[in-house]
Design a protein around this motif. Structure first.
Motif, mmCIF file in Angstrom:
data_model
loop_
_atom_site.group_PDB
_atom_site.id
_atom_site.type_symbol
_atom_site.label_atom_id
_atom_site.label_comp_id
_atom_site.label_asym_id
_atom_site.label_seq_id
_atom_site.Cartn_x
_atom_site.Cartn_y
_atom_site.Cartn_z
ATOM 1 N N GLY A 175 24.664 100.775 63.560
ATOM 2 C CA GLY A 175 26.046 100.290 63.422
ATOM 3 C C GLY A 175 26.889 101.308 63.295
ATOM 4 N N ALA A 176 28.158 101.223 63.399
ATOM 5 C CA ALA A 176 29.260 102.076 63.297
ATOM 6 C C ALA A 176 29.334 102.584 61.748
ATOM 7 C CB ALA A 176 30.578 101.347 63.595
ATOM 8 N N PRO A 177 29.663 103.864 61.633
ATOM 9 C CA PRO A 177 29.786 104.335 60.146
ATOM 10 C C PRO A 177 30.917 103.623 59.386
ATOM 11 C CG PRO A 177 30.185 106.133 61.886
ATOM 12 C CD PRO A 177 30.019 104.754 62.758
ATOM 13 N N TYR A 178 31.743 103.010 59.759
ATOM 14 C CA TYR A 178 32.459 102.275 58.797
ATOM 15 C C TYR A 178 32.026 100.551 58.436
ATOM 16 C CZ TYR A 178 34.217 100.726 63.314
ATOM 17 O OH TYR A 178 34.255 100.239 64.600
ATOM 18 N N TRP A 179 30.988 100.425 59.354
ATOM 19 C CA TRP A 179 30.641 98.865 59.102
ATOM 20 C C TRP A 179 29.119 99.058 58.236
ATOM 21 C CZ3 TRP A 179 26.182 96.039 60.948
ATOM 22 C CH2 TRP A 179 26.365 94.512 61.145
ATOM 23 N N HIS A 180 29.355 97.966 57.217
ATOM 24 C CA HIS A 180 28.558 98.054 56.232
ATOM 25 C C HIS A 180 27.689 96.669 55.768
ATOM 26 C CE1 HIS A 180 29.876 102.122 55.006
ATOM 27 N NE2 HIS A 180 31.154 101.517 54.812
ATOM 28 N N ASN A 181 27.674 95.883 56.998
ATOM 29 C CA ASN A 181 27.013 94.465 56.855
ATOM 30 C C ASN A 181 25.752 94.358 57.636
ATOM 31 O OD1 ASN A 181 27.084 91.869 55.755
ATOM 32 N ND2 ASN A 181 28.172 91.103 57.703
#
Length: 230
Positions: A94-100
């Motif tokens: 996932g992208a670094p800013y995505w936390h799901n």
């Protein structure tokens, strides 16, 4: 020319096939949630998966086993494509800013054992359902649609459950619980079919009038691999 006409499908058949595929794919997603019906724990797929058997019944009744065979394999292919793409998306970082990621994985993560069990059970149960519908229609000379719709569902759902639950859950849940889960699934899905049967009957009547079709599977091959023999 006659052969070409027989190998074509109508717009209505195409629309029904799309709905069938959507039901299968939606059931895959809904299976990830456990729900409670009358104090009985089941998966969310119960909401929509039985609709695929109802569609199977309608197609078998109106267009015959050969069109049902094409429908089943189309549904299998679309479902396999969906699951494969979901698995690919799940393993790509996932992208670094995505936390799901955990939530995404819980819904779309590919669990090989469950998926194999689901696909195997779907193919077997769907073809048993279509075969029973076809043979009973020939035996009853087109009468008693309600009876064959229910009986074919019992046979199809039983086949589905007998294959799915042992493959998916043997060694994961207590062995003595597996037959109980199987029986409840067959019972609830058959009850679903019976509740919506008045609607199914009206839909089949509409389809037969619209298509000017009421196919009897006389002298056909029930080989499930003859996909394009329609």
């Amino acid at each position: 020319m006659e052969q070409n006409q027989r190998n074509r499908v109508s717009v209505l058949y195409m629309l029904v096939s799309i709905l069938f595929c959507v039901c299968l794919i939606a059931a895959n997603v809904l299976e990830t949630k456990q729900i409670e019906v009358w104090h009985i724990s089941v998966t969310g797929g119960l909401i929509i998966f039985p609709v695929s058997y109802i569609i199977n019944d309608c197609v078998s009744e109106v267009w015959g086993y050969r069109k049902a065979r094409l429908l089943i394999w189309t549904g299998f292919a679309m479902n396999f494509f969906f699951v494969s793409v979901c698995a690919l998306a799940d393993i790509i970082p996932g992208a670094p800013y995505w936390h799901n990621q955990e939530g995404f994985h819980n819904i779309f993560g590919l669990m090989p054992r469950i998926t194999l069990a689901s696909f195997t059970a779907f193919i077997a149960g769907s073809f048993v359902n279509a075969y029973v519908m076809s043979r009973m229609k020939l035996r009853d000379q087109g009468r008693r649609f309600s009876l064959r719709a229910v009986v074919s569902t019992v046979f199809g759902e039983t086949t589905d459950s007998v294959i799915f639950f042992p493959l998916a859950f043997y060694g994961v849940i207590p062995t003595e619980e597996i037959p109980v889960l199987m029986l409840w699934q067959v019972f609830l899905k058959t009850a679903y079919e019976i509740v919506v049967l008045p609607v199914t009957i009206r839909v089949v009547r509409f389809m037969k009038r619209h298509e000017n079709a009421d196919v009897y599977d006389t002298g056909i091959s029930y080989n499930i691999l003859k996909i394009f023999s329609i």
